[in-house]
Each structure stands twice: as C-alpha cells, then as structure tokens.
Design a protein around this motif. Structure first.
Motif, mmCIF file in Angstrom:
data_model
loop_
_atom_site.group_PDB
_atom_site.id
_atom_site.type_symbol
_atom_site.label_atom_id
_atom_site.label_comp_id
_atom_site.label_asym_id
_atom_site.label_seq_id
_atom_site.Cartn_x
_atom_site.Cartn_y
_atom_site.Cartn_z
ATOM 1 N N GLY A 103 -0.308 -1.349 11.834
ATOM 2 C CA GLY A 103 -1.763 -1.414 10.496
ATOM 3 C C GLY A 103 -2.006 -2.531 10.821
ATOM 4 O O GLY A 103 -1.677 -3.952 10.990
ATOM 5 N N PHE A 104 -3.702 -2.904 10.560
ATOM 6 C CA PHE A 104 -4.279 -4.555 10.447
ATOM 7 C C PHE A 104 -4.253 -5.066 8.997
ATOM 8 O O PHE A 104 -4.627 -5.281 8.664
ATOM 9 N N GLY A 105 -3.867 -3.880 8.278
ATOM 10 C CA GLY A 105 -4.067 -4.431 6.474
ATOM 11 C C GLY A 105 -5.185 -4.693 5.829
ATOM 12 O O GLY A 105 -4.219 -5.816 5.070
ATOM 13 N N TRP A 106 -6.410 -3.989 6.064
ATOM 14 C CA TRP A 106 -7.263 -5.114 5.483
ATOM 15 C C TRP A 106 -7.379 -4.903 4.481
ATOM 16 O O TRP A 106 -7.318 -3.358 3.309
ATOM 17 N N THR A 107 -7.718 -5.827 2.962
ATOM 18 C CA THR A 107 -7.171 -5.331 1.888
ATOM 19 C C THR A 107 -8.409 -6.014 0.378
ATOM 20 O O THR A 107 -8.106 -7.027 0.896
ATOM 21 N N PRO A 108 -9.453 -5.389 1.152
ATOM 22 C CA PRO A 108 -10.885 -6.350 0.441
ATOM 23 C C PRO A 108 -10.875 -6.883 -0.626
ATOM 24 O O PRO A 108 -9.386 -6.087 -1.533
ATOM 25 N N GLN A 109 -11.662 -7.252 -1.482
ATOM 26 C CA GLN A 109 -11.861 -7.151 -2.786
ATOM 27 C C GLN A 109 -12.500 -6.753 -3.183
ATOM 28 O O GLN A 109 -13.765 -8.093 -3.277
ATOM 29 N N PRO A 110 -13.360 -6.458 -4.434
ATOM 30 C CA PRO A 110 -11.487 -5.442 -5.197
ATOM 31 C C PRO A 110 -11.557 -4.310 -4.009
ATOM 32 O O PRO A 110 -11.955 -4.348 -3.184
#
Lengths: 342, 261
Positions: A103-110
């Motif tokens: 996984g690339f693990g993209w965690t945007p905000q929000p």
C-alpha cells in the motif's frame, strides 16, 4: 409460416399480439417472480426482507458490470475486459490508500478526501482501459472479441503486478463507510446500484446518445449515412463499459476492505449470463436494461438459495451455466414467435 | 448505332454532368458523359452491368471525383469531398434497406441523425411524442399506411421501408433522390406502391433518378430514359419518344432487339 397473408392482415388481433409481445419482452421478470415465489415457499428462511435486501446488495457488482456490458453489446461490440478492469480499479484503490504491504498509504487531511480521491483514481483507470480498448477496436479495427480478450488477460496481469501478487487490505474508515452504511434501512450499495440502473435506463431510452447506441448496434451503415458519428458512439460504449467496471471495482474494494490479485474472477461470466438472460441480443441493437436487472436479480437470488440450502457452491455455477443456455434458447424462441405472429 | 441520340437540354436543370470522364487506371468507366436532370422529373438510368450507371451515381453522390468534366448542381459547379457534402445539398442515394435500422421503430428511422430534443438540466432528451406526431403526419401525407409508427422496421414490408426513406428525404428538404434498383426485391403489389411513391415525390417538384435493369418499370415511371453502354451515354430521350425496341437496342448495342414483356 403457416399463416396466410389474409390472416396476417386481420386487424382485431393486433391488441392481443401486443400483449404477446409485451409478455415475450418481459418474460424474465415472470421467471424471476416465479423463482422467488418458489424459493419463499420451499426454502425455510428465504422469505425475509433481510434476504431480499441482501440479494439486491449482492447484485451491486455484477449489476453495475452488466450495465456496462449491456451498452457495449447493444452497440454491436463486446467487452470481455470488464472483470479485469474492475479488479485493476479495485487494486489501484487499495494500493493508493491501504497502509499494508504494497500500500501507498495516502492519508489526506481531512481524511474523508480519500473517498473522492480514490474514486477519481479508479475512474481514471477505467477511462484508460476503455480508451485502450476503443483504440484497438475502432482505430486499429481489431476484432472486439479478441482485442478485449487480450485486455482481459493483460489487465489481470497488471493487477498482479501492481500488488506484487499480494493481498492489499486495510482501508481507512471513510471508505469502509461507503460499503457498510445504510440509508433508510437499505444498504448504500443497493441504492447506488439502483441509481446506476435508473440513470443508464434513462440514457439509453430517452437521450439521443442512447438512441444512437441502438442504431449503431442494429445497422451501422444507416446511422453513418444519416451523419451520425458512428465511431464516436462505439468509442463511448467502450469507455462507458470500462468506467462502469472501474466504478464497480471501487465499490468492491470498499466492500472487501482491500483487494486480492484474483479479486472478482468469474464475475465476467456472471455479468454475461445476466445480460443474456435479461434479453440483450448478442447480435447487437436489441435489449433493455429493465430485463438485465431481472437477470442480475435472478442469478443473485439463485446464489442466495444455494447458500441457504448449504449446497456446494459449484451447484451455483451449474445452475448459472444452465440458465445461460436456457436464455439463449428463449432468445431464439422469441425471434421465431416474433417472425411468426408479429 | 454509333451516334448519340439526345435532345436539346432545357434550361433550369437541377443537376448537370458536363463532359464527365471517369478513369480507373487504363479503364474508362465513363467517357465524356453529359446529362441533365430537372426538378419534377423522373429519369431512368438504364444499361447493362458495367455500362457506367454505378459510376455515374458514385460521382453524383460524391463517393468518387470524376477524372475530368464537372458536376453542376443548382447552377453552381460542385466538387463533393464526400457523400456527406452532396447530402447536405439535398442529394440522397437510396440503396435497398441500407439506410434503415431494422431494430428500431419507424419514428427512430424517420428522425435518424436529426432527433428532436429538449434540454432538461442541460441533458438532451428526445421529444418522442412530437417526433411520433410528425412521423404519423408525414407518412399519412405520403400515402403510406403502417399499422403503427412505433413498430420496428423489421416488421414492415420492403415497400413500406422504401416509403420511410422517400418520405424522410422529402421531409428534410431533399432535392434529388437516386434510387438504386428500387424494386429488386419487391413483389408486384409493392412495386405498384413503390411507383406511386416515386410519382408522389416527383409531383412535389423533386427530381428522381432511378437505376434499373427493368425496362418495364422504367417505361411506367420515367419521364426520360437514359441509356449507358460501355461508359458512354448512347440514348437520352423522352419516354414517349422511345419504344421498348429502340431502348433495348441501345442497351445491347447493334445486336438483335430483345423482346421484353
């Protein structure tokens, strides 16, 4: 052809013939109703709202695939690559947002941005595959069956390559919510499926583009001579079937909370069965999504029955295979009824 | 019969081919052909296979460009880049069933490529009722009876399908229609109706060219007969000035006259 020309022209029978045609056109709904009734009567625990909601929810992925496949077939083409497109879009979604292995693990905000963000990525995957298919078939004039069979294999390979052959799982909660939430007591997935069917029924029956899909599938020479851009219509059909498949893949990823390299294998043939059972003719130019809905629901209700009876799952396969053959027989029976009485 | 029998052209021709020659390599499919067709006139193109009829049609439709000579339509020399260009000017070529989709109804065929739409939230939506009303009216005015315009074209007879094409052509402001072997697959009764349809189109002031092998039909419907032989125009006369014998002689060359019906 036992009817003489005289009986052929008697007008009073037109009304009853209309009824015959109506029945023949919607026979799959009758079969669905009878099947459901029989299941409710003879299978303990079948006749519950929960089961029916489950049938609709289970129909989501094959249902959306079937819509795209129907458009491709009605337009006179075929798209065998939808299953791999779906898997590729699901895998792209999983790889983008999952924090596990590959996984690339993209965690945007929000965090809720992962929903539109991953959907956009999935749909772009669909657009890319659809353009590729359209390029092969329309620009390079390859046979659609062989070209999309190639895509089917190619993009399944791409799924494995993308994931490194591993399962990619663990989706952020906003994405999981897509698959798990309910609206008015009905799963969101069911609502989405219904919306897709309604939207494309509208497009196929009420808009010029839908009309062109039928014209091009029936006799491409005539619309070409009438100034309709036949190649654009065919290309749009490929794009739609791929984008819808990608959308189904995105939904499937949210549902399974990730993707496996062999995700959705066999769904192509289920979609195919549903489309054929639903009355879409492989010749092109013929068929309605309303029939396809019934085909999808019929397959899904049979699968549910097999589950409830705790039969081996391979019975589902045998029944579905038998249904496809029965649907083809029904199709040719319809044509001979038409040519004899209508 | 080596000389060309022609009568002087009348003015105001809708379409004129002027000294048209068409070569495919060493082969001349048409040689120095001049031909005019006026509005409100039915012209029959006759000739054996390979006489040059198809080539003439291809030039008129814009499918091919003549090697030399020119095409004048409505008094203006034209160079058609494609069949679409000729179509836009009101020239329609009707081949047997080629322009009909069997899997959709009469309305959809009638409005093919020219669907009436309204915008609902920016989405084009077909105006089915309006299209049905117009189709019913035009078909009725054209004297064509169909049980329902919501019937698929596959349930119609060949004559009815041809009527759709002709009515469609008239309605959309066509000026010259070319019918290629219009009666090839039709029964006697349907031929009669087909001839009627053609007369009706002519009476509305449109020009009709029919290409046929059947002298009998040509004599029944055409105001003028034009015969091609080996790429040359060998006869161009009023039908009333022709006999079956002179025409069949023109078709076959110097051979013995062929008796037809």
């Amino acid at each position: 052809m036992s009817l003489s020309d005289a009986t052929r022209q008697t007008e009073p029978r037109a009304g009853s013939l209309r009824l015959v045609e109506l029945f023949v056109d919607n026979i799959v709904w009758a079969i669905l109703a009878i099947t459901l009734l029989a299941f409710c009567l003879f299978i303990p625990g079948y006749g519950q709202t929960g089961i029916f909601l489950n049938i609709v929810e289970q129909s989501a992925f094959v249902g959306i695939l079937s819509v795209g496949l129907s458009i491709a077939i009605i337009s006179g083409q075929i798209d065998l690559s939808i299953e791999s497109t779906m898997a590729l879009a699901a895998m792209a979604t999983a790889v983008l947002v999952s924090s596990s292995a590959a996984g690339f693990g993209w965690t945007p905000q929000p965090l809720w941005l992962v929903v539109p963000g991953s959907l956009l990525v999935a749909l772009c995957v669909g657009l890319a595959v659809g353009s590729f298919n359209a390029f092969l078939v329309i620009r390079l004039k390859l046979n659609a069956f062989i070209a999309t069979l190639g895509s089917y294999i190619l993009f399944r390979g791409a799924v494995v390559a993308l994931s490194g052959g591993k399962t990619v799982f663990g989706l952020p909660s906003p994405l999981r919510a897509v698959a798990l939430s309910k609206v008015l007591g009905v799963p969101l997935l069911a609502w989405v499926t219904v919306a897709v069917f309604l939207a494309f029924t509208f497009i196929l029956t009420k808009t010029p583009f839908g009309r062109y899909v039928y014209l091009v599938g029936g006799n491409p020479v005539a619309p070409f001579r009438a100034g309709i851009r036949v190649r654009s219509v065919s290309a749009a059909a490929f794009l739609l079937s791929a984008v819808l498949a990608a959308f189904a893949g995105w939904l499937l990823a949210t549902r399974t909370s990730g993707a496996t390299p062999n995700l959705g294998i066999g769904m192509l043939f289920e979609a195919f069965a549903a489309v054929v059972i639903g009355g879409v003719s492989l010749k092109g130019g013929e068929g309605k999504l309303s029939g396809v809905v019934a085909g999808v629901l019929l397959l899904s209700s049979i699968r549910t029955a097999v589950n409830l009876l705790m039969l081996q799952p391979h019975y589902t396969q045998m029944i579905q295979g038998g249904l496809v053959i029965a649907a083809m027989l029904l199709d040719s029976a319809k044509h001979s009824i038409r040519s004899r009485y209508l | 019969m080596s000389s060309t029998e022609t009568e002087p052209k009348h003015g105001g021709d809708l379409l004129q081919l002027e000294n048209v020659t068409m070569r495919y390599g060493a082969i001349a499919a048409l040689q120095d052909v001049s031909l005019g067709v006026a509005a409100g006139e039915v012209v029959a193109l006759l000739g054996d296979n390979g006489a040059g009829k198809s080539t003439a049609i291809k030039i008129i439709s814009g499918s091919v460009k003549p090697t030399s000579g020119r095409l004048v339509f409505e008094g203006i020399p034209r160079e058609f880049e494609s069949p679409r260009a000729s179509k836009e000017l009101g020239i329609e070529i009707v081949y047997q069933d080629l322009s009909i989709c069997m899997n959709v109804d009469v309305v959809a065929n009638f409005f093919m490529g020219r669907e009436l739409v309204k915008r609902v939230l920016g989405v084009p939506v077909l105006r089915e009722r309006e299209m049905q009303r117009i189709t019913e009216k035009v078909m009725a005015d054209g004297g064509t009876k169909v049980k329902s315009v919501r019937q698929n074209a596959e349930h119609l007879s060949g004559g009815q399908r041809q009527a759709i094409e002709l009515n469609r052509f008239v309605y959309w402001g066509g000026k010259l229609v070319v019918l290629d072997e219009p009666f090839a697959a039709l029964g006697i009764e349907q031929v009669r109706r087909g001839l009627e349809n053609i007369r009706r189109v002519r009476d509305q002031g449109l020009a009709v060219i029919i290409v046929t092998h059947n002298l009998h039909h040509a004599f029944q419907i055409a105001d003028r007969l034009v015969v091609f032989r080996q790429g040359r125009l060998v006869l161009d006369k009023s039908t009333s000035d022709c006999t079956h014998e002179t025409v069949s002689q023109a078709i076959t060359g110097d051979g013995p006259p062929v008796q037809i019906q």
